[in-house]
Motif scaffolding. Structure first.
Motif, PDB file in Angstrom:
ATOM      1  N   VAL A 192       1.982  29.140  50.828  1.00  0.00           N
ATOM      2  CA  VAL A 192       3.425  28.706  50.814  1.00  0.00           C
ATOM      3  C   VAL A 192       4.157  28.725  52.405  1.00  0.00           C
ATOM      4  CG1 VAL A 192       5.819  28.874  49.954  1.00  0.00           C
ATOM      5  CG2 VAL A 192       3.856  29.219  48.798  1.00  0.00           C
ATOM      6  N   ALA A 193       4.447  27.465  52.680  1.00  0.00           N
ATOM      7  CA  ALA A 193       5.056  27.460  54.076  1.00  0.00           C
ATOM      8  C   ALA A 193       6.371  27.479  53.963  1.00  0.00           C
ATOM      9  CB  ALA A 193       4.559  26.374  54.822  1.00  0.00           C
ATOM     10  N   ILE A 194       7.273  28.317  54.740  1.00  0.00           N
ATOM     11  CA  ILE A 194       8.539  28.266  54.719  1.00  0.00           C
ATOM     12  C   ILE A 194       9.164  28.030  56.108  1.00  0.00           C
ATOM     13  CG2 ILE A 194      10.528  29.562  54.494  1.00  0.00           C
ATOM     14  CD1 ILE A 194       8.995  31.351  52.502  1.00  0.00           C
ATOM     15  N   ASN A 195       9.917  26.969  56.550  1.00  0.00           N
ATOM     16  CA  ASN A 195      10.487  26.803  57.693  1.00  0.00           C
ATOM     17  C   ASN A 195      11.649  27.298  57.777  1.00  0.00           C
ATOM     18  OD1 ASN A 195      11.529  25.886  60.132  1.00  0.00           O
ATOM     19  ND2 ASN A 195      10.757  23.786  59.739  1.00  0.00           N
ATOM     20  N   GLY A 233      -1.367  34.863  47.065  1.00  0.00           N
ATOM     21  CA  GLY A 233      -1.875  34.085  48.281  1.00  0.00           C
ATOM     22  C   GLY A 233      -1.362  34.367  49.578  1.00  0.00           C
ATOM     23  N   THR A 234      -0.754  33.606  50.478  1.00  0.00           N
ATOM     24  CA  THR A 234      -0.232  33.725  51.778  1.00  0.00           C
ATOM     25  C   THR A 234       0.951  33.151  51.987  1.00  0.00           C
ATOM     26  OG1 THR A 234      -2.595  33.621  52.763  1.00  0.00           O
ATOM     27  CG2 THR A 234      -0.860  33.215  54.356  1.00  0.00           C
ATOM     28  N   VAL A 235       2.190  33.569  52.623  1.00  0.00           N
ATOM     29  CA  VAL A 235       3.202  32.825  53.131  1.00  0.00           C
ATOM     30  C   VAL A 235       3.368  32.960  54.295  1.00  0.00           C
ATOM     31  CG1 VAL A 235       5.807  33.077  52.920  1.00  0.00           C
ATOM     32  CG2 VAL A 235       4.564  34.366  51.073  1.00  0.00           C
ATOM     33  N   PHE A 236       3.856  31.497  54.854  1.00  0.00           N
ATOM     34  CA  PHE A 236       3.762  31.251  56.216  1.00  0.00           C
ATOM     35  C   PHE A 236       5.199  31.106  56.707  1.00  0.00           C
ATOM     36  CE2 PHE A 236       3.608  27.658  59.502  1.00  0.00           C
ATOM     37  CZ  PHE A 236       3.393  28.675  60.644  1.00  0.00           C
ATOM     38  N   PHE A 237       5.735  32.115  57.406  1.00  0.00           N
ATOM     39  CA  PHE A 237       7.282  31.697  57.653  1.00  0.00           C
ATOM     40  C   PHE A 237       7.097  31.175  59.226  1.00  0.00           C
ATOM     41  CE2 PHE A 237       7.629  35.415  55.100  1.00  0.00           C
ATOM     42  CZ  PHE A 237       8.711  35.231  54.364  1.00  0.00           C
ATOM     43  N   ASP A 238       7.502  29.795  59.264  1.00  0.00           N
ATOM     44  CA  ASP A 238       7.463  29.011  60.521  1.00  0.00           C
ATOM     45  C   ASP A 238       8.802  29.122  61.198  1.00  0.00           C
ATOM     46  OD1 ASP A 238       6.728  27.625  62.513  1.00  0.00           O
ATOM     47  OD2 ASP A 238       6.390  25.805  61.087  1.00  0.00           O
ATOM     48  N   GLU A 239       8.902  29.180  62.438  1.00  0.00           N
ATOM     49  CA  GLU A 239      10.089  29.520  63.148  1.00  0.00           C
ATOM     50  C   GLU A 239      10.855  30.791  62.492  1.00  0.00           C
ATOM     51  OE1 GLU A 239      10.119  28.255  65.798  1.00  0.00           O
ATOM     52  OE2 GLU A 239       9.066  26.558  65.320  1.00  0.00           O
ATOM     53  N   ILE A 240      10.067  31.907  62.506  1.00  0.00           N
ATOM     54  CA  ILE A 240      10.710  33.127  61.963  1.00  0.00           C
ATOM     55  C   ILE A 240      11.992  33.460  63.078  1.00  0.00           C
ATOM     56  CG2 ILE A 240       9.052  34.393  63.361  1.00  0.00           C
ATOM     57  CD1 ILE A 240       9.739  35.643  59.887  1.00  0.00           C
ATOM     58  N   GLY A 241      11.928  33.352  64.271  1.00  0.00           N
ATOM     59  CA  GLY A 241      13.145  33.445  64.863  1.00  0.00           C
ATOM     60  C   GLY A 241      14.446  32.824  64.499  1.00  0.00           C
ATOM     61  N   ASP A 242      14.269  31.996  63.596  1.00  0.00           N
ATOM     62  CA  ASP A 242      15.641  31.472  62.955  1.00  0.00           C
ATOM     63  C   ASP A 242      15.887  31.985  61.786  1.00  0.00           C
ATOM     64  OD1 ASP A 242      15.730  29.466  65.097  1.00  0.00           O
ATOM     65  OD2 ASP A 242      14.726  27.978  63.707  1.00  0.00           O
ATOM     66  N   LEU A 243      15.301  33.094  61.226  1.00  0.00           N
ATOM     67  CA  LEU A 243      15.666  33.874  59.998  1.00  0.00           C
ATOM     68  C   LEU A 243      16.941  34.540  60.152  1.00  0.00           C
ATOM     69  CD1 LEU A 243      14.109  34.245  57.177  1.00  0.00           C
ATOM     70  CD2 LEU A 243      13.354  36.422  57.952  1.00  0.00           C
ATOM     71  N   PRO A 244      17.911  34.335  59.433  1.00  0.00           N
ATOM     72  CA  PRO A 244      19.061  35.149  59.382  1.00  0.00           C
ATOM     73  C   PRO A 244      19.228  36.718  59.210  1.00  0.00           C
ATOM     74  CG  PRO A 244      19.282  33.326  57.866  1.00  0.00           C
ATOM     75  CD  PRO A 244      17.867  33.346  58.166  1.00  0.00           C
ATOM     76  N   LEU A 245      19.909  37.383  59.827  1.00  0.00           N
ATOM     77  CA  LEU A 245      19.721  38.904  59.766  1.00  0.00           C
ATOM     78  C   LEU A 245      19.707  39.360  58.680  1.00  0.00           C
ATOM     79  CD1 LEU A 245      21.827  39.703  63.064  1.00  0.00           C
ATOM     80  CD2 LEU A 245      19.465  40.464  62.634  1.00  0.00           C
ATOM     81  N   ILE A 269       9.911  43.353  41.503  1.00  0.00           N
ATOM     82  CA  ILE A 269       8.596  42.671  41.049  1.00  0.00           C
ATOM     83  C   ILE A 269       7.721  42.834  42.067  1.00  0.00           C
ATOM     84  CG2 ILE A 269       7.631  40.758  40.167  1.00  0.00           C
ATOM     85  CD1 ILE A 269      10.701  39.698  39.642  1.00  0.00           C
ATOM     86  N   ASP A 270       6.281  43.261  41.518  1.00  0.00           N
ATOM     87  CA  ASP A 270       5.643  43.551  42.445  1.00  0.00           C
ATOM     88  C   ASP A 270       4.733  42.368  42.953  1.00  0.00           C
ATOM     89  OD1 ASP A 270       5.262  46.444  42.657  1.00  0.00           O
ATOM     90  OD2 ASP A 270       4.212  46.428  40.647  1.00  0.00           O
ATOM     91  N   VAL A 271       4.725  42.105  43.982  1.00  0.00           N
ATOM     92  CA  VAL A 271       4.148  40.751  44.655  1.00  0.00           C
ATOM     93  C   VAL A 271       3.129  40.946  45.725  1.00  0.00           C
ATOM     94  CG1 VAL A 271       4.756  38.641  45.757  1.00  0.00           C
ATOM     95  CG2 VAL A 271       6.190  39.361  44.231  1.00  0.00           C
ATOM     96  N   ASP A 272       2.018  40.341  45.823  1.00  0.00           N
ATOM     97  CA  ASP A 272       1.199  40.752  46.848  1.00  0.00           C
ATOM     98  C   ASP A 272       0.955  39.417  47.593  1.00  0.00           C
ATOM     99  OD1 ASP A 272      -1.468  41.128  47.934  1.00  0.00           O
ATOM    100  OD2 ASP A 272      -2.636  40.470  46.392  1.00  0.00           O
ATOM    101  N   VAL A 273       1.174  39.428  48.543  1.00  0.00           N
ATOM    102  CA  VAL A 273       0.789  38.288  49.638  1.00  0.00           C
ATOM    103  C   VAL A 273       0.637  38.730  50.966  1.00  0.00           C
ATOM    104  CG1 VAL A 273       2.656  36.691  48.331  1.00  0.00           C
ATOM    105  CG2 VAL A 273       3.541  38.086  50.278  1.00  0.00           C
ATOM    106  N   ARG A 274       0.079  37.779  51.642  1.00  0.00           N
ATOM    107  CA  ARG A 274      -0.214  38.137  52.979  1.00  0.00           C
ATOM    108  C   ARG A 274       0.605  37.330  53.661  1.00  0.00           C
ATOM    109  NH1 ARG A 274      -5.176  37.087  56.952  1.00  0.00           N
ATOM    110  NH2 ARG A 274      -4.772  38.679  58.429  1.00  0.00           N
ATOM    111  N   ILE A 275       1.202  38.057  54.820  1.00  0.00           N
ATOM    112  CA  ILE A 275       2.243  37.204  55.688  1.00  0.00           C
ATOM    113  C   ILE A 275       1.879  36.939  57.091  1.00  0.00           C
ATOM    114  CG2 ILE A 275       4.438  37.543  56.809  1.00  0.00           C
ATOM    115  CD1 ILE A 275       5.082  37.873  53.923  1.00  0.00           C
ATOM    116  N   ILE A 276       2.032  35.521  57.391  1.00  0.00           N
ATOM    117  CA  ILE A 276       1.612  34.843  58.560  1.00  0.00           C
ATOM    118  C   ILE A 276       3.091  34.504  59.134  1.00  0.00           C
ATOM    119  CG2 ILE A 276       0.505  33.160  60.074  1.00  0.00           C
ATOM    120  CD1 ILE A 276      -1.760  33.398  57.785  1.00  0.00           C
ATOM    121  N   SER A 277       3.546  34.429  60.317  1.00  0.00           N
ATOM    122  CA  SER A 277       4.787  33.919  60.860  1.00  0.00           C
ATOM    123  C   SER A 277       4.493  33.529  62.336  1.00  0.00           C
ATOM    124  CB  SER A 277       5.811  35.087  61.030  1.00  0.00           C
ATOM    125  OG  SER A 277       5.135  36.187  61.644  1.00  0.00           O
ATOM    126  N   ALA A 278       5.378  32.542  62.654  1.00  0.00           N
ATOM    127  CA  ALA A 278       5.239  31.703  63.933  1.00  0.00           C
ATOM    128  C   ALA A 278       6.490  31.341  64.396  1.00  0.00           C
ATOM    129  CB  ALA A 278       4.341  30.652  63.538  1.00  0.00           C
TER     130      ALA A 278
END
Ligand SMILES: Nc1ncnc2c1ncn2[C@@H]1O[C@H](COP(=O)(O)OP(=O)(O)O)[C@@H](O)[C@H]1O
Ligand SMILES: [Mg+2]
Length: 456
Positions: A192-195, A233-245, A269-278
């Motif tokens: 899952v990619a999140i911009n 699975g995997t969560v991809f946080f794209d442009e992580i620098g833009d994540l609000p505080l 809720i228990d959630v098992d994901v691998r985090i990739i950010s960019a």
């Protein structure tokens, strides 16, 4: 064990030799004309090939060469005494055969040699047949920096630790994240990619973590957040620098506890994901300026991957230009035959601030705009970058050779046998050239990680 196949090409096949092969468990197909060989080869994965040069005339050499160049056959030549003083025959044997035997010879010696040749091609094909020295997954690249990146991708894929990818815009950060996911044990679960730059800050929290029905006015039904939807699975946080505080705080909590709190929910809720950010911005300064939490940054940045800018990838630039050309050429109204040399010079000289994305866009546009048979520097809108950088003849030869090899491999999707045929050299010679140009990725032996190039 399956029967091994032998193609025995000879004007006057020896019945005795054929019988010896059959006794040794070979399925022998005897052919007297070079024309039948291609058809036989097509039907089977690998075979031994025995070519008896003694009965063939000089005029047969071209068609013999075409047979010897077929992929997946391990050839051994037998020749009459003195026959190999002919330069052209010597070259054929040297370039295409694993071994040669001068007559008269003991049949066992010939059977052994074929067994060996067949073994050699079957060793080659599974590991190299689909493998490409020019890429990893959907990522094209054969330069040292990209080979290093592919190795890093394979390594980090084996763990669950968070990965932080930095690099200029358009360098392939998202592609890298996908490649890591696809090589990890999570490959059959969601990616899952999140911009983070594209979601309005006031919606971020509910996008990421979801909410229960009635959590706020207008929450008519439960919404599962993106992090939860990636479970396993995997969560991809794209442009992580833009994540609000605010969301940074929630993400940090999630990383520490492995639990998601839906807004208005009663229990985490228990959630098992691998985090990739960019990100393409400098995170150090975001941290120093207080826009990004230090503790979160350290949590995300356990493993760091740096994406090299396109201008530092040497001849990968042409390789990628050709890849993009192949990808988009069907959008052209007329038949196009690649790039003019001024276009290739401009492509190499230009700095590519928008990296691979910009290259793809320019090639795609030029395909539509081109008026001639080839794409020019003008079609690419790069006429300012055509001036020729002085090179010595040997540099020019070397780079032309390298480019020809890369393009042939690209056209044949990394299949060495076919690329060698197109280039008019033996597979053995092609290996040697690849290593002298340092173009082969270091093979780890793990099949899954063997570099392949699949087009999208
Ligand atoms: N090594 C590569 N091989 C082939 N295509 C690539 C490569 N790197 C990037 N691309 C393409 O370039 C575009 C931008 O890549 P992307 O991963 O979105 O870059 P980023 O996330 O760094 O901005 C995409 O269309 C992607 O498919
Ligand atoms: Mg991106």
């Amino acid at each position: 064990m399956d029967k091994r196949h032998l193609i025995y090409l000879s004007r006057e096949p020896s019945a005795d030799l054929t019988a010896r092969f059959r006794e040794a468990g070979w399925d022998v197909e005897t052919v007297q004309s070079t024309r039948s060989v291609a058809r036989l080869v097509r039907d089977r994965p690998v075979a031994g090939g025995l070519v008896d040069l003694s009965g063939f005339a000089g005029s047969d050499l071209d068609s013999i060469e075409a047979c010897l160049a077929l992929p997946n056959v391990g050839w051994v030549a037998i020749a009459a005494a003195g026959q190999l003083s002919d330069m052209r025959l010597r070259r054929l044997v040297r370039d295409y055969c694993f071994d040669y035997i001068t007559l008269p010879a003991r049949p066992e010696r010939i059977v052994d040699a074929i067994g060996h040749a067949c073994g050699m091609v079957s060793l080659e094909e599974p590991s190299l047949g689909d493998a490409s020295p020019s890429g990893e997954g959907q990522m094209v690249g054969a330069s040292e920096v990209m080979l290093a990146l592919f190795r890093v991708i394979r390594k980090v894929a084996t763990t669950d630790a968070p990965v932080f990818i930095s690099g200029e815009s358009g360098t392939g950060k998202e592609l890298t994240a996908v490649a890591i996911h696809e090589r990890s044990r999570r490959r059959n679960e969601p990616f899952v990619a999140i911009n983070c730059g594209a979601i309005p800050p006031h919606l971020m929290q509910s996008e990421l973590f979801g909410y229960e029905r009635g959590a706020f006015t207008g929450a008519n039904q439960r919404k599962i957040g993106r992090v939860e939807s990636a479970n396993g699975g995997t969560v991809f946080f794209d442009e992580i620098g833009d994540l609000p505080l605010e969301s940074q705080a929630s993400l940090l909590r999630f990383l520490q506890e492995g639990k998601v709190d839906r807004l208005g929910g009663h229990a985490p809720i228990d959630v098992d994901v691998r985090i990739i950010s960019a990100t393409h911005v400098d995170m150090e300064s975001a941290v120093n300026e207080g826009r990004f939490r230090t503790d979160l940054y350290h949590r995300l940045c356990v493993l760091q991957v740096d994406e090299p800018p396109l201008r530092e990838r040497g001849s990968d630039i042409e390789l990628l230009a050709l890849y993009m050309f192949e990808r988009f050429r069907k959008e052209a109204s007329q038949r196009l035959h690649g790039f003019t040399s001024d276009a290739l010079i401009a492509i190499r000289n230009y700095g590519w601030p928008g990296n691979v994305r910009e290259l793809g866009n320019r090639v795609r546009r030029s395909i539509v705009m081109a008026e001639g048979r080839r794409i020019t520097a003008r079609d690419l809108e790069l006429t300012d970058h055509v001036e020729v950088v002085p090179v010595t003849l040997s540099q020019a030869r070397e780079s032309a050779e390298r480019q020809a090899i890369e393009l042939a491999l690209l056209r044949h999707r990394g299949r060495l046998g076919e690329a060698a045929v197109e280039l008019g050299v033996s597979r053995v010679t092609l290996y040697r050239l690849l290593s002298s140009h340092r173009m082969r990725p270091v093979e780890g032996g793990d099949d899954d990680a063997s570099p392949t190039q699949a087009r999208t």
